[in-house]
Design a protein around this motif. Structure first.
Motif, short mmCIF file in Angstrom:
data_model
loop_
_atom_site.label_atom_id
_atom_site.label_comp_id
_atom_site.label_asym_id
_atom_site.label_seq_id
_atom_site.Cartn_x
_atom_site.Cartn_y
_atom_site.Cartn_z
N LEU A 317 0.83 -1.21 0.00
CA LEU A 317 0.00 0.00 0.00
C LEU A 317 0.86 1.27 0.00
O LEU A 317 0.35 2.38 0.16
CB LEU A 317 -0.92 0.01 1.23
N SER A 318 2.19 1.06 -0.17
CA SER A 318 3.16 2.17 -0.21
C SER A 318 3.09 3.06 1.02
O SER A 318 3.26 4.27 0.94
CB SER A 318 2.94 3.02 -1.47
N ILE A 319 2.83 2.42 2.19
CA ILE A 319 2.84 3.21 3.43
C ILE A 319 4.28 3.37 3.88
O ILE A 319 5.04 2.39 3.95
CB ILE A 319 1.98 2.51 4.52
N ASN A 320 4.66 4.59 4.12
CA ASN A 320 6.06 4.87 4.44
C ASN A 320 6.45 4.26 5.80
O ASN A 320 5.83 4.54 6.82
CB ASN A 320 6.26 6.39 4.46
N ILE A 321 7.49 3.42 5.77
CA ILE A 321 7.93 2.79 7.01
C ILE A 321 9.05 3.66 7.60
O ILE A 321 10.23 3.45 7.34
CB ILE A 321 8.46 1.35 6.75
N GLY A 322 8.69 4.62 8.33
CA GLY A 322 9.68 5.48 8.96
C GLY A 322 9.19 5.85 10.34
O GLY A 322 8.16 5.37 10.78
N GLY A 323 9.94 6.69 11.00
CA GLY A 323 9.55 7.16 12.33
C GLY A 323 9.31 6.03 13.30
O GLY A 323 10.13 5.11 13.40
N ALA A 324 8.18 6.08 13.99
CA ALA A 324 7.89 5.09 15.04
C ALA A 324 7.79 3.68 14.48
O ALA A 324 8.17 2.71 15.14
CB ALA A 324 6.59 5.47 15.74
N LEU A 325 7.30 3.57 13.23
CA LEU A 325 7.12 2.22 12.65
C LEU A 325 8.45 1.47 12.53
O LEU A 325 8.47 0.25 12.59
CB LEU A 325 6.48 2.33 11.27
N SER A 326 9.55 2.21 12.37
CA SER A 326 10.84 1.53 12.19
C SER A 326 11.33 0.90 13.50
O SER A 326 12.31 0.18 13.51
CB SER A 326 11.88 2.49 11.64
N PHE A 327 10.66 1.20 14.61
CA PHE A 327 11.02 0.57 15.89
C PHE A 327 10.14 -0.65 16.17
O PHE A 327 10.33 -1.35 17.15
CB PHE A 327 10.86 1.56 17.05
N ILE A 328 9.14 -0.87 15.32
CA ILE A 328 8.22 -1.98 15.57
C ILE A 328 8.78 -3.26 14.97
O ILE A 328 9.02 -3.31 13.75
CB ILE A 328 6.81 -1.68 15.00
N PRO A 329 9.03 -4.25 15.82
CA PRO A 329 9.60 -5.50 15.29
C PRO A 329 8.66 -6.15 14.28
O PRO A 329 7.48 -5.82 14.22
CB PRO A 329 9.77 -6.36 16.54
N SER A 348 21.14 3.40 8.59
CA SER A 348 20.46 3.86 9.81
C SER A 348 19.26 2.97 10.14
O SER A 348 19.01 2.64 11.30
CB SER A 348 20.05 5.32 9.71
N SER A 349 18.52 2.54 9.09
CA SER A 349 17.38 1.64 9.33
C SER A 349 17.86 0.30 9.89
O SER A 349 17.22 -0.27 10.80
CB SER A 349 16.63 1.37 8.02
N ILE A 350 18.97 -0.18 9.34
CA ILE A 350 19.49 -1.48 9.81
C ILE A 350 19.91 -1.36 11.28
O ILE A 350 19.60 -2.22 12.10
CB ILE A 350 20.68 -1.93 8.93
N ILE A 351 20.59 -0.25 11.60
CA ILE A 351 21.05 -0.05 12.99
C ILE A 351 19.85 0.06 13.94
O ILE A 351 19.83 -0.57 15.00
CB ILE A 351 21.97 1.19 13.09
N ILE A 352 18.84 0.83 13.53
CA ILE A 352 17.64 0.97 14.39
C ILE A 352 17.00 -0.40 14.62
O ILE A 352 16.62 -0.76 15.73
CB ILE A 352 16.62 1.94 13.74
#
Lengths: 380, 251
Positions: A317-329, A348-352
């Motif tokens: 659905l092309s929902i941007n995976i950034g911000g808080a979502l990038s912390f959700i396992p 940075s995404s990999i490290i987060i």
């Protein structure tokens, strides 16, 4: 440490000897290549058939030679004397659309919600627009008017830009999701068997009489689940990469899709998946420990396997995976791996993802060690 | 020596749909068990025998009171105590996917038996209990009698000082029961201490040096079987048991 190793050995022996566990661990990833090849074939067929489809349309008038030239080659005109015959043919799905002409008025009848109807409708509109223009041009020529002054005020061309293939990207995402799902299913089954299953079989009481700390007991079980997950993960990665590589080389739907198979990418994928395995094993064992029976634990854990599909839908659905979502396992693991396979290595995404996974793993282990000291957990 | 001092165990049970109620499975229980002694723990179903033995084996923690084994307590020395103990129940479940050999080896490793001695110990136990024919078969495929032999062998693998046996002969035929009773007698001769709970009063009378009668979680008498019979003016422990329970209920 020795007690943890003995427990790992014992649990792994049980897992390997249990046909269902073995099936879950080794056979689930086998569906990945089957799925990748099958979906590639289906998508390829879909795109090819779209290109080659001939749409039959009904007409209540004869086309002129000029109209035949204008009409798109994908349209096959069928002539009917009566309107009723044409409507009947449409009902029987013999034609995708039809035109009723009354003097200079053309009525197009088509179901624009259906794939065939909308395409046929589009072609018929184009044909009538072009034919209308042609008739206008003829009139202008008859009156000695320069056509270029009327029609050639601007010029334009369309050029194809090679870009991402939606189908190819979707299949890569699905392969990643399936690998994550296979690891999850293994973690679910083995954690259920080693905790709730052990309670149900009555062997936990025997274990508790051994000179082993409960922390060592649960850590032994946890690492046995992790090892099972790593086996599934390894089979999943190998089969995913080989099947995607094969599909990428043999199906045209991957044209324009970047498929990154560099050693660094593969190593990073393994690292992220390893952290996912550590996380999901901890989560599953935490939940399963509260259950008294195998069935109860299975019921409690089943939603987790469904959750693994969420990242795929978010990405589709092309929902941007950034911000808080990038912390959700689960979400961050799937998206990071998918992006890496598509050639977008975002450090940075990999490290987060790795740091948040570490935090969750530590919390889960601390929680489960604490809970395993409670008699309520052990004896219900 | 095992010293049980004033131990109580409180549980919570659901009364009705939502209401919870606390109850004592064991209340203020005190007794000792010495080396070379077989102590019988007797009582009706639900008396609290299993909870008591689980606490002594270190599986459960008492709500109050202390348990000392050779002056060691579970709060500080749980691993050392468990190394001295073997725990067996009548419905002990073993790992069905392991063979007796693998199970015995695993137990020996948990109990820290020296690696060089493990094979020799397994061979001796296998010969002693006639397990050679099924030593490498999966436990899940063994008969009840064979499984119980494996369960006893498991208890002996680390040569424990104390045995905690919770109705070990329950549901077994006389031949399988005899194997267990013979083992208990042999271990007593080796100056081992055995805590033994059973429903079979004749069995208890024949092997126990001392009997702890429990009813409704409380000790009602601790004495030698003969003394109990004398005091209750009965001929056997079964009648003595009913006589004591009747007295206890009247109180």
């Amino acid at each position: 440490m020795n007690n943890i190793l003995i427990t790992i050995k014992k649990e792994l022996r049980g897992i390997v000897r249990d046909k269902k566990s073995l099936l879950m661990m080794a056979l689930t990833p086998i569906f990945i290549p089957t799925f990748v090849i099958l979906m590639s074939y289906i998508y390829e067929e879909m795109t090819t058939s779209q290109q080659e489809n001939i749409y039959k349309v009904g007409l209540n008038y004869e086309l002129t030679e000029r109209e035949r030239e204008i009409l798109n080659k994908d349209i096959e005109p069928i002539y009917y004397d009566e309107e009723v015959q044409m409507k009947d043919a449409y009902e029987k799905e013999e034609i995708s659309a039809y035109i009723i002409k009354e003097e200079n008025n053309y009525n197009i009848y088509a179901n624009s919600q259906s794939e065939d109807g909308s395409i046929a409708r589009m072609h018929l509109i184009s044909y009538l627009d072009t034919y209308n223009t042609y008739l206008g041009q003829e009139y202008l020529l008859d009156n000695n008017i320069d056509l270029n002054r009327v029609y050639a005020n601007i010029t334009y061309q369309t050029n194809e830009i090679k870009g991402e293939s939606i189908f190819g990207n979707q299949i890569i995402l699905m392969a990643v999701t399936f690998t994550i799902m296979a690891v999850t299913l293994t973690a679910i089954y083995t954690s259920t068997d080693t905790t709730a299953g052990e309670k149900e079989r009555g062997t936990l009481e025997t274990m508790l009489t051994f000179p082993i700390k409960r922390k060592e007991l649960i850590l032994g079980k946890y690492f046995a689940i992790v090892i099972s997950g790593v086996i599934t993960m390894t089979i999943g990665i190998v089969l995913s990469i080989f099947s995607l590589w094969y599909a990428w080389n043999n199906f045209s739907i991957y044209d324009g899709t970047t498929f990154n198979m560099e050693i660094l990418t593969i190593v990073l994928i393994i690292v992220v998946l390893l952290f996912y395995t550590l996380f999901i094993s901890g989560l599953c064992i935490s939940i399963a420990s509260f259950s008294k029976t195998f069935k109860e634990a299975q019921t409690a854990l089943t939603p987790i396997s469904l959750v693994t599909c969420i990242p795929m839908f978010l990405e589709m659905l092309s929902i941007n995976i950034g911000g808080a979502l990038s912390f959700i396992p689960i979400i961050n693991h799937t998206i990071v791996i998918n992006e890496m396979l598509l050639g977008n290595i975002n450090i940075s995404s990999i490290i987060i993802t790795i740091i948040s996974s570490c935090a969750y793993i530590v919390l889960l282990i601390m929680y489960i060690v604490r809970e395993y000291n409670r008699e309520k957990i052990l004896f219900g | 020596m095992i010293e049980v001092k004033n131990i109580s165990k409180k549980f919570t049970k659901l009364v009705g749909k939502k209401k919870k109620e606390e109850f004592f499975a064991n209340q203020d229980i005190t007794f000792t068990a010495k080396e070379g002694e077989i102590v019988g723990i007797l009582g009706p179903n639900g008396a609290g025998k299993t909870t008591l033995l689980r606490m002594i084996a270190g599986i459960m923690t008492p709500t109050s009171g202390t348990i000392e084994v050779d002056k060691l307590n579970y709060q500080k020395n749980d691993i050392e105590i468990k190394r001295k103990i073997a725990f067996l129940t009548g419905n002990t479940k073993l790992y069905r996917d392991l063979s007796p050999y693998e199970l015995l080896k695993m137990c020996a490793e948990y109990y820290g038996v020296e690696k060089d001695l493990i094979e020799d110990k397994i061979n001796k136990l296998s010969n002693k209990f006639g397990m050679n024919s099924f030593l490498y078969q999966r436990i899940g495929s063994l008969s009840t009698g064979q499984t119980q032999k494996v369960a006893i062998a498991r208890c002996l693998i680390h040569d424990p000082k104390y045995y905690i046996l919770d109705e070990p002969t329950s549901g077994l035929d006389i031949i399988s029961s005899k194997v267990i009773l013979d083992t208990i007698k042999e271990e007593k001769k080796k100056n081992k201490c055995i805590l033994y709970s059973t429903h079979y009063m004749e069995e208890a009378a024949s092997i126990c040096d001392k009997v702890v009668f429990i009813n409704k979680g409380k000790v009602i008498i601790i004495a030698k079987p003969d003394t109990i019979k004398e005091n209750t003016k009965t001929n056997n422990l079964r009648d003595a048991f009913f006589s004591l329970i009747e007295g206890d209920n009247n109180e």
